[in-house]
Design a protein around this motif. Structure first.
Motif, PDB file in Angstrom:
ATOM      1  N   THR A  18       0.842  -1.193   0.000  1.00 30.83           N
ATOM      2  CA  THR A  18       0.000   0.000   0.000  1.00 30.83           C
ATOM      3  C   THR A  18       0.881   1.247   0.000  1.00 30.83           C
ATOM      4  O   THR A  18       1.882   1.310   0.692  1.00 30.83           O
ATOM      5  N   PHE A  19       0.478   2.259  -0.777  1.00 34.25           N
ATOM      6  CA  PHE A  19       1.205   3.529  -0.776  1.00 34.25           C
ATOM      7  C   PHE A  19       0.233   4.677  -1.004  1.00 34.25           C
ATOM      8  O   PHE A  19      -0.899   4.475  -1.435  1.00 34.25           O
ATOM      9  N   SER A  20       0.683   5.898  -0.714  1.00 36.27           N
ATOM     10  CA  SER A  20      -0.146   7.098  -0.796  1.00 36.27           C
ATOM     11  C   SER A  20      -0.042   7.724  -2.180  1.00 36.27           C
ATOM     12  O   SER A  20       1.027   7.732  -2.788  1.00 36.27           O
ATOM     13  N   SER A  41      -9.887   7.454  -1.872  1.00 30.17           N
ATOM     14  CA  SER A  41      -8.930   7.120  -0.823  1.00 30.17           C
ATOM     15  C   SER A  41      -7.532   7.590  -1.211  1.00 30.17           C
ATOM     16  O   SER A  41      -7.154   7.549  -2.384  1.00 30.17           O
ATOM     17  N   ASP A  42      -6.760   8.022  -0.236  1.00 29.99           N
ATOM     18  CA  ASP A  42      -5.374   8.415  -0.471  1.00 29.99           C
ATOM     19  C   ASP A  42      -4.464   7.195  -0.568  1.00 29.99           C
ATOM     20  O   ASP A  42      -3.342   7.290  -1.020  1.00 29.99           O
ATOM     21  N   GLN A  43      -4.947   6.051  -0.160  1.00 30.36           N
ATOM     22  CA  GLN A  43      -4.153   4.826  -0.147  1.00 30.36           C
ATOM     23  C   GLN A  43      -4.515   3.932  -1.335  1.00 30.36           C
ATOM     24  O   GLN A  43      -5.689   3.685  -1.596  1.00 30.36           O
ATOM     25  N   VAL A  44      -3.480   3.468  -2.047  1.00 25.30           N
ATOM     26  CA  VAL A  44      -3.682   2.622  -3.217  1.00 25.30           C
ATOM     27  C   VAL A  44      -2.774   1.396  -3.164  1.00 25.30           C
ATOM     28  O   VAL A  44      -1.796   1.368  -2.411  1.00 25.30           O
ATOM     29  N   ILE A  45      -3.114   0.429  -3.996  1.00 25.97           N
ATOM     30  CA  ILE A  45      -2.275  -0.750  -4.213  1.00 25.97           C
ATOM     31  C   ILE A  45      -2.168  -0.964  -5.714  1.00 25.97           C
ATOM     32  O   ILE A  45      -3.006  -0.475  -6.486  1.00 25.97           O
ATOM     33  N   THR A  80      -7.735   2.068  -5.543  1.00 26.50           N
ATOM     34  CA  THR A  80      -7.832   2.655  -4.213  1.00 26.50           C
ATOM     35  C   THR A  80      -8.279   1.566  -3.242  1.00 26.50           C
ATOM     36  O   THR A  80      -9.011   0.652  -3.617  1.00 26.50           O
ATOM     37  N   LEU A  81      -7.803   1.663  -1.997  1.00 32.05           N
ATOM     38  CA  LEU A  81      -8.171   0.660  -1.006  1.00 32.05           C
ATOM     39  C   LEU A  81      -9.672   0.643  -0.763  1.00 32.05           C
ATOM     40  O   LEU A  81     -10.266  -0.412  -0.579  1.00 32.05           O
TER      41      LEU A  81
END
Length: 158
Positions: A18-20, A41-45, A80-81
């Motif tokens: 996961t990263f921003s 979401s600011d968090q993605v994979i 996005t998560l």
């Protein structure tokens, strides 16, 4: 000229896990969240979309690069998560270009439909091309001359 296009590789060109996405430069996210709109979401994979989606994106990227004179580009697919809602108001990116990765464009796969994908890829490829002849400050963000150039190219005028 036939451009070299490829999918960015996880762990090499992209962070693992996961990263921003670095949304803090876009105050609109906070504004829309306060209004009750679902914001991205600011968090993605790293995403692994189906082969048809990837082929469509690579074809659009190759075509855009040919028109823009870009010799090499990669495309990173991320999810996005928290996925977007199927219905209702939502606000987020479909694609992105960042000057810290000058040969890469980003596609938010769970925010961009197959039908939206070619235009999104063309738009981000235009930002990439613009950045090759302009400073990082002139090329950053989705505003000003870089955005004008990308919109014109996306519409087929560029």
């Amino acid at each position: 000229m036939e451009p070299r296009v490829a999918v960015a590789r996880s762990g090499f060109e992209l962070p693992a896990g996961t990263f921003s996405i670095g949304r803090e430069a876009f105050p609109q996210f906070t504004y829309f969240a306060r209004l009750g709109v679902h914001v991205q979401s600011d968090q993605v994979i790293v995403a692994n979309p189906d082969p048809r989606y990837v082929e469509t994106a690579l074809a659009a990227l190759a075509e855009a690069c040919r028109h823009l004179g870009v010799t090499e580009a990669t495309i990173a697919f991320v999810d996005t998560l928290t996925p977007p809602p199927a219905t209702g108001l939502r606000y987020g990116f479909k694609g992105a270009y960042t000057t810290d990765r000058p040969n890469m464009i980003w596609v938010f796969a769970n925010w961009t439909t197959l039908e939206e994908l070619p235009a999104t890829v063309r738009h981000e490829a235009a930002h990439l091309a613009y950045a090759r002849t302009h400073s990082a400050d002139e090329s950053a963000g989705h505003s000003g001359p870089s955005e004008d150039f990308a919109l014109a190219f996306e519409r087929g005028a560029g």
